[in-house]
Design a protein around this motif. Structure first.
Motif, PDB file in Angstrom:
ATOM      1  N   VAL A   1      26.265 -44.537  29.114  1.00 41.37           N
ATOM      2  CA  VAL A   1      24.831 -44.372  28.846  1.00 41.37           C
ATOM      3  C   VAL A   1      24.037 -45.549  29.423  1.00 41.37           C
ATOM      4  O   VAL A   1      23.013 -45.355  30.103  1.00 41.37           O
ATOM      5  CB  VAL A   1      24.574 -44.244  27.337  1.00 41.37           C
ATOM      6  N   LEU A   2      24.499 -46.758  29.170  1.00 43.73           N
ATOM      7  CA  LEU A   2      23.795 -47.937  29.666  1.00 43.73           C
ATOM      8  C   LEU A   2      23.759 -47.968  31.191  1.00 43.73           C
ATOM      9  O   LEU A   2      22.750 -48.344  31.793  1.00 43.73           O
ATOM     10  CB  LEU A   2      24.462 -49.206  29.127  1.00 43.73           C
TER      11      LEU A   2
ATOM     12  N   GLY B   1      16.619 -46.256  35.929  1.00 43.35           N
ATOM     13  CA  GLY B   1      15.445 -47.120  35.834  1.00 43.35           C
ATOM     14  C   GLY B   1      15.156 -47.848  37.133  1.00 43.35           C
ATOM     15  O   GLY B   1      14.017 -47.866  37.616  1.00 43.35           O
TER      16      GLY B   1
ATOM     17  N   VAL C   1      21.213 -45.323  32.401  1.00 44.88           N
ATOM     18  CA  VAL C   1      19.848 -45.801  32.143  1.00 44.88           C
ATOM     19  C   VAL C   1      19.463 -46.865  33.166  1.00 44.88           C
ATOM     20  O   VAL C   1      18.354 -46.846  33.727  1.00 44.88           O
ATOM     21  CB  VAL C   1      19.733 -46.364  30.714  1.00 44.88           C
TER      22      VAL C   1
ATOM     23  N   PHE D   1      18.827 -55.824  32.458  1.00 45.78           N
ATOM     24  CA  PHE D   1      17.957 -54.983  31.647  1.00 45.78           C
ATOM     25  C   PHE D   1      16.585 -55.633  31.432  1.00 45.78           C
ATOM     26  O   PHE D   1      15.556 -54.941  31.399  1.00 45.78           O
ATOM     27  CB  PHE D   1      18.623 -54.661  30.311  1.00 45.78           C
TER      28      PHE D   1
END
Length: 210
Positions: free
Chosen positions: A188-189, A196, A192, A13
Motif C-alpha cells: 500500500v505504501l 503520488g 501510494v 513521504f
C-alpha cells in the motif's frame, strides 16, 4: 541498513507532501519552496535547515550503500564456491533486483538534484520560481524526462516494497500474521508513493498543471 532505509522512506513521504502542493497553484508551491529555506529562523540562518537536512540525507544514503556493500560481501564470503547448478530463486521482482534498483535510484537522485535543486539541467533553472522549473521540466516536448522519471519512481516503489518488508524482519517481526500485515502495508505504501510522485509529471504532461 534497515534504520537508514526507514529514515529515507520518511523523507520520501515528507517530500511527496510538499510536491503535491503544486496542485494548489504556482504561488502556493513557490511559497512552500521559499518557506523551506526559512525553517529554524531566526535561531538558524536562512537555508541552514536545508543544508542540515541535505547533510543528514547524504549520510543516510552513504550508510545505506555501505551496509548494502557489506552485506553483499558477507554473502559472497559465505559461499566462496559457486553453485554447480543454482535453481531459480522464488521471490518478487523487487527482491531479485534490489541491488540494481538501488543503483538506478542513486543515479536518478543525482540527476534530480542537478535538475530541480541546482537547476543545472533544467530548461528554466529559476531557483526563485520552482513551479516554473517543474512545469518546464515535464513539458510535452520533454517526454523523455517524464519517461525516465516514471521508470525511476517505479524502481523506487519496487525497492520500497521489498525494503519495508525486509526492514520489519530485521527489526524483529517474526509472526505469520505480522508478515502478512507487513507485506500488505509495504504494498500500500509503495503504491501510494509511486502514484503520488507520478501524479506531478503526468499532470504537467496532460496540461492539468501549467
Amino acid at each position: 541498513m534497515a534504520v537508514t532505509g526507514l529514515l529515507l522512506v520518511l523523507y520520501l513521504f515528507a517530500h511527496l507532501a510538499g510536491n503535491l502542493k503544486i496542485f494548489f497553484g504556482g504561488p502556493t508551491f513557490d511559497h512552500y519552496a521559499h518557506w523551506l529555506r526559512t525553517i529554524g529562523t531566526p535561531l538558524l540562518p536562512e537555508n541552514w535547515y536545508l543544508w542540515i537536512q541535505r547533510g543528514a540525507l547524504t549520510a543516510a544514503v552513504l550508510a545505506h550503500v555501505a551496509a548494502a556493500t557489506i552485506l553483499a560481501r558477507r554473502a559472497r564470503r559465505a559461499r566462496p564456491v559457486r553453485y554447480a547448478h543454482r535453481p531459480k530463486v522464488q521471490g518478487s521482482y523487487a527482491a531479485r533486483t534490489m541491488r540494481w534498483g538501488g543503483v538506478i535510484i542513486l543515479l536518478f537522485v543525482i540527476f534530480h538534484i542537478l535538475d530541480l535543486t541546482t537547476g543545472t539541467l533544467n530548461p528554466v533553472g529559476d531557483r526563485q520560481h520552482p513551479y516554473a522549473d517543474v512545469v518546464a521540466d515535464f513539458a510535452p516536448d520533454r517526454w523523455y524526462v517524464t519517461l525516465c522519471y516514471a521508470l525511476a519512481i517505479i524502481a523506487v516503489g519496487l525497492h520500497l516494497r521489498h525494503g519495508l518488508y525486509s526492514a520489519a524482519r530485521t527489526l524483529g517481526q517474526r509472526t505469520a500474521r505480522g508478515e502478512r500485515l507487513t507485506k500488505a502495508a509495504a504494498l500500500v505504501l509503495s503504491v501510494v508513493l509511486v502514484a503520488g510522485y507520478l501524479s506531478v509529471p503526468f499532470a504537467v504532461l496532460t496540461g492539468l498543471v501549467s
